[in-house]
Structure formats: structure tokens, C-alpha cells
Design an enzyme around this catalytic site. Structure first.
Site, short mmCIF file in Angstrom:
data_model
loop_
_atom_site.label_atom_id
_atom_site.label_comp_id
_atom_site.label_asym_id
_atom_site.label_seq_id
_atom_site.Cartn_x
_atom_site.Cartn_y
_atom_site.Cartn_z
N CYS A 89 0.86 -1.18 0.00
CA CYS A 89 0.00 0.00 0.00
C CYS A 89 0.90 1.23 0.00
O CYS A 89 1.65 1.46 0.95
CB CYS A 89 -0.93 0.01 1.21
SG CYS A 89 -1.99 1.48 1.27
N HIS A 222 -8.56 -3.95 -7.77
CA HIS A 222 -8.53 -2.49 -7.86
C HIS A 222 -8.84 -2.03 -9.28
O HIS A 222 -8.50 -2.72 -10.25
CB HIS A 222 -7.14 -1.94 -7.48
CG HIS A 222 -6.75 -2.17 -6.05
ND1 HIS A 222 -6.68 -3.42 -5.48
CD2 HIS A 222 -6.40 -1.30 -5.07
CE1 HIS A 222 -6.30 -3.31 -4.22
NE2 HIS A 222 -6.13 -2.03 -3.95
N GLY A 253 -0.30 5.27 -4.22
CA GLY A 253 1.10 4.91 -4.41
C GLY A 253 1.25 3.72 -5.34
O GLY A 253 1.95 3.79 -6.35
#
Length: 332
Positions: A89, A222, A253
Site C-alpha cells: 500500500c 482495484h 502509491g
């Protein structure tokens, strides 16, 4: 039984990050990828209790620091999210580094630099701390690559979309403006969530990406909806969807890394190029293609992402078994 957790809450460019500084479960001294599997098997209630309502919310993300197994790392981390325990993450890394350094939780072997053992691999860090506070953090992320290009998928309510599948620490469906989807302008957050769910469901029937060097990293969870910007402060903007109904408030990120890997794979970014990604709320991170690298059979990149985070408070959280909602809940 009542358990307590001491947390340092922060946000990275707008997205919340909860660093669990005390109360995390003890785990055997193993590589952090293996400890992550044990955490998921035996202690996932901790994630749910701290990330879900009533102590968290749909956008919540967090991290728990552990001693490093690798000798070349300063510490290890398990990321806890509303969507699960992610391999990596980016926003969480920038937030946890800021909190850990400012609060004295870790002592870097080299001032201004850290190496973190994540389930996705080693992540190097440089940070700027001119005084009392960490002003910025640059994350040298894991190798990222374009996994599949120009994947055609029929999405309910839109029709045929052409998307790219890219990896930046997590797998992303990267969507650029096209005939069936003109871009982010005019879309509400609810629209993005609705389309992302439909896209993910449609892709699940035709695509199940697996990392070529670690089969434990797999699955497409995602979506990154990309668009252009009108001003000089960024090169692109995007909305990252994850979990069941979460939109990253930061530019992301791993999302920015995946975006750069996708652009590099299509010949639109080269080593040394920068890519400034803007979030839906206007915050910006600066990505950079540090080098080219092979990821299994794929041509990929070593990306870095620079951003900032701010501590917003200390939080002692109780999880009391007498509470019928002790382990959290979600309304989907």
C-alpha cells in the site's frame, strides 16, 4: 475480554492511515509474506475491528509494524485495509513512515533512509525531515509491470471497454477515456463505485492475474479510472477504487506505480521520466521511472512515488467482547 490498541492516525494526501503502534498480535519470526498469511488465518478480526465501522469506515487503511526478517530491512509491515491485507500500500507506506519517524517508533540505520520488508518485497524509502516534522517521503516501490494490454470487456451500463491490467504492488484495471467512457468529468463518487464493481465483476470472468514471481499475489481487486488534467500541476488524474465501495482520496502509491508501468509498457514513459498524478480532491504525488527491470517474462520498471502525510491524532481503541459489534461491521 477487552483488548486495547494504541494507534497513530494520519492521512496521506487525504487518505486515512491508522498505524497500530501497540496491541498488534504477536507473530512468529518468519518472512513477512508468511506472517501475513498467519495474520489472515488467525487474527483477521483485528483488521475488521480496527478498519470497519464503528471504529473505522469504508475508506480506512492501516498498518502494523513488526521486526524485519530480512537483514537488509529496518522493519517489516502488514497492511490492514477494509478490503483485506494487501501485499503493498503506497499511501499506507508514506503515512506509516511519517508517523513512525516523527513519533520515534523506528530508528533508521541511515538518517533519511529506510528499507521496509513488505509482503510484496523490499521497499526503500527516502524522507525529508529538516526539523521536527517529516515534510515528504519518497517510496521506491516494488518492480511494476504491464500484465496485459488492451483487454476487451463488456461492462453492464457501459458496453465494451478496453482496459489494461497493470501491477504496482497490487493488480489494477487501468481505464483511459474512450468512446464508451469519456472520462471523470461529470462522474460522482457513487458513479465511480458502481462502474468499478461492474467492471471488476466482468473482468473476473475473463482475467485472473497472478504475479510471475509470487503466486500468492493474485487477483484483480482495484480499478484506476484515468483522465487528463487542465492545469500545469499534474500530468494526469485518476480515481482508485478498492474494497467494496472505497475510492482512494490520495492519488495512490501502488496505483501511480501501476499507471506508470502501464504507460511504460505502451511506450509512453521512459527511464528518468516523471508522472505527477492528481487525486479527485486535487492532491498530487510525483512518480518517477527509476529504471527498467524484468518481472519474470515481463518488461517492467522500478518506480518511485513521492508524497506527504500529516499526523492527525493519537487514538486508543478498545475492542470489548461484551459489545455485540466488537469485531466491526460494514453496510454494503
Amino acid at each position: 475480554m477487552r483488548r486495547s490498541f494504541f494507534c497513530i492516525d494520519s492521512h496521506t494526501c487525504g487518505n486515512p492511515v491508522r498505524l497500530v503502534a501497540g496491541g498488534g498480535p504477536m507473530l512468529p519470526h518468519l518472512p513477512i509474506a508468511e506472517r501475513r498469511e498467519l495474520f489472515v488465518r488467525d487474527h483477521d478480526w483485528v483488521r475488521q475491528a480496527l478498519m470497519f465501522e464503528p471504529r473505522g469506515h469504508d475508506i480506512m487503511s492501516g498498518a502494523i509494524i513488526y521486526p524485519a526478517y530480512r537483514e537488509d530491512c529496518d522493519f517489516a509491515v502488514i497492511f490492514i485495509e477494509v478490503s483485506g491485507c494487501l501485499p503493498m500500500c503506497g499511501a499506507g507506506t508514506i503515512g506509516l513512515v511519517t508517523a513512525a519517524i516523527e513519533e520515534g517508533l523506528v530508528t533508521p540505520r541511515i538518517p533519511g533512509r529506510l528499507s521496509i520488508e513488505t509482503p510484496a518485497g523490499r521497499v526503500d524509502i527516502s524522507y525529508d525531515k529538516p526539523g521536527e516534522f517529516v515534510e515528504s517521503v519518497r517510496m521506491f516501490n516494488v518492480a511494476s509491470y504491464l500484465h496485459a494490454a488492451d483487454v476487451e470487456v463488456d461492462v453492464a451500463g457501459l458496453g465494451k471497454l478496453v482496459v489494461d491490467i497493470a501491477y504496482g504492488g497490487n493488480f489494477y484495471a487501468v481505464v483511459e477515456p474512450q468512446d464508451a467512457w469519456p472520462g471523470l468529468d461529470g462522474m460522482t463518487a457513487a458513479d465511480i463505485v458502481d462502474l468499478s464493481r461492474k467492471l471488476r465483476d466482468a473482468l473476473a470472468t475473463i482475467c485472473d492475474p497472478v504475479h510471475p514471481e509470487d503466486e500468492r499475489i493474485r487477483g484483480l481487486h482495484h480499478a484506476l479510472w484515468c483522465d487528463n488534467v487542465s492545469g500545469p500541476d499534474a500530468d494526469g488524474r485518476g480515481a482508485v477504487f478498492y474494497g467494496d465501495k472505497a475510492i482512494d482520496r490520495s492519488p495512490g502509491g501502488t496505483g501511480t506505480s501501476a499507471r506508470m508501468a502501464q504507460l511504460h509498457g505502451k511506450g509512453r514513459l521512459r527511464p528518468g521520466d516523471t508522472f505527477r498524478q492528481q487525486s479527485l480532491i486535487g492532491t498530487v504525488v510525483e512518480g518517477r521511472v527509476e529504471a527498467e527491470i524484468m518481472v519474470g517474462p515481463f518488461k517492467g520498471i522500478k518506480p518511485s512515488v513521492g508524497g506527504w502525510a500529516r499526523i492527525i491524532g493519537h487514538n486508543t481503541i478498545f475492542v470489548d467482547d461484551r459489545d455485540p459489534l466488537a469485531h466491526g461491521f460494514q453496510i454494503v
